[in-house]
Structure formats: C-alpha cells, structure tokens
Design a protein around this motif. Sequence first.
Motif, mmCIF file in Angstrom:
data_model
loop_
_atom_site.group_PDB
_atom_site.id
_atom_site.type_symbol
_atom_site.label_atom_id
_atom_site.label_comp_id
_atom_site.label_asym_id
_atom_site.label_seq_id
_atom_site.Cartn_x
_atom_site.Cartn_y
_atom_site.Cartn_z
ATOM 1 N N SER A 13 -21.526 -21.901 15.621
ATOM 2 C CA SER A 13 -22.677 -21.447 16.025
ATOM 3 C C SER A 13 -23.687 -20.825 15.090
ATOM 4 O O SER A 13 -24.240 -20.810 14.706
ATOM 5 N N ALA A 14 -22.265 -20.241 14.856
ATOM 6 C CA ALA A 14 -22.752 -18.822 13.832
ATOM 7 C C ALA A 14 -23.101 -19.854 12.263
ATOM 8 O O ALA A 14 -24.104 -19.223 11.683
ATOM 9 N N THR A 15 -22.116 -20.418 11.552
ATOM 10 C CA THR A 15 -22.358 -21.164 10.625
ATOM 11 C C THR A 15 -23.582 -21.950 10.435
ATOM 12 O O THR A 15 -24.027 -22.108 9.710
ATOM 13 N N THR A 16 -23.795 -22.372 11.249
ATOM 14 C CA THR A 16 -24.779 -23.560 11.491
ATOM 15 C C THR A 16 -26.225 -22.518 12.016
ATOM 16 O O THR A 16 -27.084 -23.051 11.170
ATOM 17 N N THR A 17 -26.384 -21.842 12.624
ATOM 18 C CA THR A 17 -28.070 -21.167 12.138
ATOM 19 C C THR A 17 -28.263 -19.919 10.931
ATOM 20 O O THR A 17 -29.028 -19.365 10.372
ATOM 21 N N SER A 18 -26.702 -19.324 10.339
ATOM 22 C CA SER A 18 -27.218 -19.132 9.202
ATOM 23 C C SER A 18 -26.675 -19.661 7.379
ATOM 24 O O SER A 18 -27.379 -18.849 6.767
ATOM 25 N N ALA A 19 -26.383 -20.135 7.766
ATOM 26 C CA ALA A 19 -25.652 -21.400 6.608
ATOM 27 C C ALA A 19 -26.708 -22.090 6.488
ATOM 28 O O ALA A 19 -27.775 -22.710 7.068
ATOM 29 N N PRO A 20 -27.982 -22.629 5.298
ATOM 30 C CA PRO A 20 -28.871 -23.228 4.971
ATOM 31 C C PRO A 20 -28.351 -24.849 4.933
ATOM 32 O O PRO A 20 -27.308 -24.742 4.389
ATOM 33 N N ALA A 21 -28.986 -25.623 5.000
ATOM 34 C CA ALA A 21 -29.410 -27.074 5.591
ATOM 35 C C ALA A 21 -28.959 -27.510 3.801
ATOM 36 O O ALA A 21 -29.520 -27.455 2.832
ATOM 37 N N SER A 22 -27.825 -28.474 3.725
ATOM 38 C CA SER A 22 -27.790 -29.269 2.924
ATOM 39 C C SER A 22 -28.775 -29.941 1.855
ATOM 40 O O SER A 22 -28.815 -29.578 0.497
ATOM 41 N N SER A 23 -30.127 -30.262 2.986
ATOM 42 C CA SER A 23 -31.018 -30.434 1.985
ATOM 43 C C SER A 23 -31.488 -29.320 1.695
ATOM 44 O O SER A 23 -32.375 -29.470 0.575
ATOM 45 N N ALA A 24 -32.076 -28.398 2.103
ATOM 46 C CA ALA A 24 -32.430 -27.214 1.805
ATOM 47 C C ALA A 24 -32.074 -26.928 0.199
ATOM 48 O O ALA A 24 -32.772 -26.300 -0.835
ATOM 49 N N VAL A 25 -30.662 -26.560 0.097
ATOM 50 C CA VAL A 25 -30.213 -26.401 -1.198
ATOM 51 C C VAL A 25 -30.069 -27.491 -2.327
ATOM 52 O O VAL A 25 -31.112 -27.143 -3.334
ATOM 53 N N THR A 26 -30.394 -29.005 -1.829
ATOM 54 C CA THR A 26 -30.708 -29.642 -2.857
ATOM 55 C C THR A 26 -32.026 -29.145 -3.312
ATOM 56 O O THR A 26 -31.989 -29.707 -4.240
ATOM 57 N N ASP A 44 -45.504 -34.113 -19.090
ATOM 58 C CA ASP A 44 -46.332 -34.112 -17.688
ATOM 59 C C ASP A 44 -45.669 -34.270 -15.955
ATOM 60 O O ASP A 44 -44.111 -34.422 -16.092
ATOM 61 N N VAL A 45 -46.413 -33.389 -14.868
ATOM 62 C CA VAL A 45 -45.960 -32.949 -13.829
ATOM 63 C C VAL A 45 -45.214 -33.524 -13.119
ATOM 64 O O VAL A 45 -43.949 -33.711 -12.655
ATOM 65 N N THR A 46 -45.597 -34.987 -13.227
ATOM 66 C CA THR A 46 -45.416 -36.026 -12.883
ATOM 67 C C THR A 46 -44.206 -36.435 -12.931
ATOM 68 O O THR A 46 -43.207 -36.632 -12.417
ATOM 69 N N ALA A 47 -43.584 -36.768 -14.399
ATOM 70 C CA ALA A 47 -42.068 -37.149 -14.941
ATOM 71 C C ALA A 47 -41.397 -36.054 -14.336
ATOM 72 O O ALA A 47 -40.290 -36.129 -14.480
ATOM 73 N N VAL A 48 -41.743 -34.572 -14.425
ATOM 74 C CA VAL A 48 -40.691 -33.763 -14.652
ATOM 75 C C VAL A 48 -39.776 -34.053 -12.685
ATOM 76 O O VAL A 48 -39.250 -34.546 -12.568
ATOM 77 N N ALA A 49 -40.998 -33.910 -11.857
ATOM 78 C CA ALA A 49 -40.890 -34.727 -10.431
ATOM 79 C C ALA A 49 -40.335 -35.761 -10.329
ATOM 80 O O ALA A 49 -38.828 -35.397 -9.501
ATOM 81 N N HIS A 50 -40.420 -36.561 -11.280
ATOM 82 C CA HIS A 50 -39.388 -38.000 -11.012
ATOM 83 C C HIS A 50 -37.874 -37.438 -11.575
ATOM 84 O O HIS A 50 -37.217 -38.100 -11.221
ATOM 85 N N ARG A 51 -37.715 -37.118 -12.971
ATOM 86 C CA ARG A 51 -37.121 -36.307 -13.147
ATOM 87 C C ARG A 51 -35.472 -35.826 -12.820
ATOM 88 O O ARG A 51 -34.775 -35.862 -12.714
ATOM 89 N N VAL A 52 -36.543 -34.667 -11.449
ATOM 90 C CA VAL A 52 -35.180 -34.158 -10.843
ATOM 91 C C VAL A 52 -35.083 -34.533 -9.464
ATOM 92 O O VAL A 52 -34.523 -34.056 -8.722
ATOM 93 N N GLY A 53 -35.349 -36.300 -9.231
ATOM 94 C CA GLY A 53 -35.144 -36.617 -7.743
ATOM 95 C C GLY A 53 -36.239 -36.689 -7.292
ATOM 96 O O GLY A 53 -35.830 -37.109 -5.662
ATOM 97 N N TYR A 54 -37.141 -35.690 -7.418
ATOM 98 C CA TYR A 54 -38.811 -37.007 -6.422
ATOM 99 C C TYR A 54 -39.277 -37.670 -6.063
ATOM 100 O O TYR A 54 -39.719 -38.483 -7.106
ATOM 101 N N ASP A 55 -39.077 -38.679 -5.242
ATOM 102 C CA ASP A 55 -40.267 -39.643 -5.243
ATOM 103 C C ASP A 55 -41.795 -39.575 -5.263
ATOM 104 O O ASP A 55 -42.504 -40.404 -5.791
ATOM 105 N N SER A 56 -42.217 -38.963 -4.357
ATOM 106 C CA SER A 56 -43.654 -38.417 -3.905
ATOM 107 C C SER A 56 -44.117 -37.200 -5.102
ATOM 108 O O SER A 56 -43.672 -35.874 -4.992
ATOM 109 N N PRO A 57 -45.197 -37.131 -6.077
ATOM 110 C CA PRO A 57 -45.131 -35.830 -6.973
ATOM 111 C C PRO A 57 -46.220 -34.830 -5.796
ATOM 112 O O PRO A 57 -45.865 -33.606 -6.591
ATOM 113 N N SER A 58 -46.607 -35.212 -5.338
ATOM 114 C CA SER A 58 -47.288 -34.865 -4.392
ATOM 115 C C SER A 58 -47.106 -33.711 -2.783
ATOM 116 O O SER A 58 -46.288 -32.657 -2.999
ATOM 117 N N ARG A 59 -45.225 -34.599 -2.925
ATOM 118 C CA ARG A 59 -44.500 -33.954 -1.957
ATOM 119 C C ARG A 59 -43.494 -32.402 -2.789
ATOM 120 O O ARG A 59 -43.419 -31.322 -2.728
#
Length: 84
Positions: A13-26, A44-59
């Motif tokens: 329980s201590a590690t689940t509350t203090s360690a960041p979620a893997s999605s947050a680290v990613t 272009d910001v959209t190109a960078v977003a896609h290059r680093v793995g985001y499907d949604s530029p707004s996200r």
Amino acid sequence: MAPRCSSGVRYRSATTTSAPASSAVTSQVRLQHARLLLATCPQDVTAVAHRVGYDSPSRFSREYRRQYGLPPSRDAARLQPAAS
C-alpha cells in the motif's frame, strides 16, 4: 482489537500511494523528448506530438502546458536560440 496488517500489505500500500503510475512516467518521458525536439530542431508541434507517440495534438498540447506552464509553440519559441 484492530486487525494487524502483515508487512507485505503495508509495503504494497505504501508503494502504490507513493510511486507514480507507469502511464504518468511514460507521459513525462514523452513530454521531455518533445521538449528536446522543439528546442533543438524547429518542427510543427503536431509533427512532434505524433513523433513522441501522441495521437491527439490537443491532448499533447494540454499535457505539455500542464507540465511546462506554456503551450508547446510558445515554449519552443522561447527555448530556441535567437536567429542571427
């Protein structure tokens, strides 16, 4: 008398509350990579977003602003060296 927890349960329980979620680290790693790309090679910001793995530029923009306090386009302009 209150039931006692085993040390394994307390540890778990201590590690689940203090360690960041893997999605947050990613997300953090993706945003750091995006910031490096925006600072070193103007793209272009959209190109960078896609290059680093985001499907949604707004996200991507929303998470970038939350992480760094500026939208990616403004941060990129601030980070890039001034043209001679």
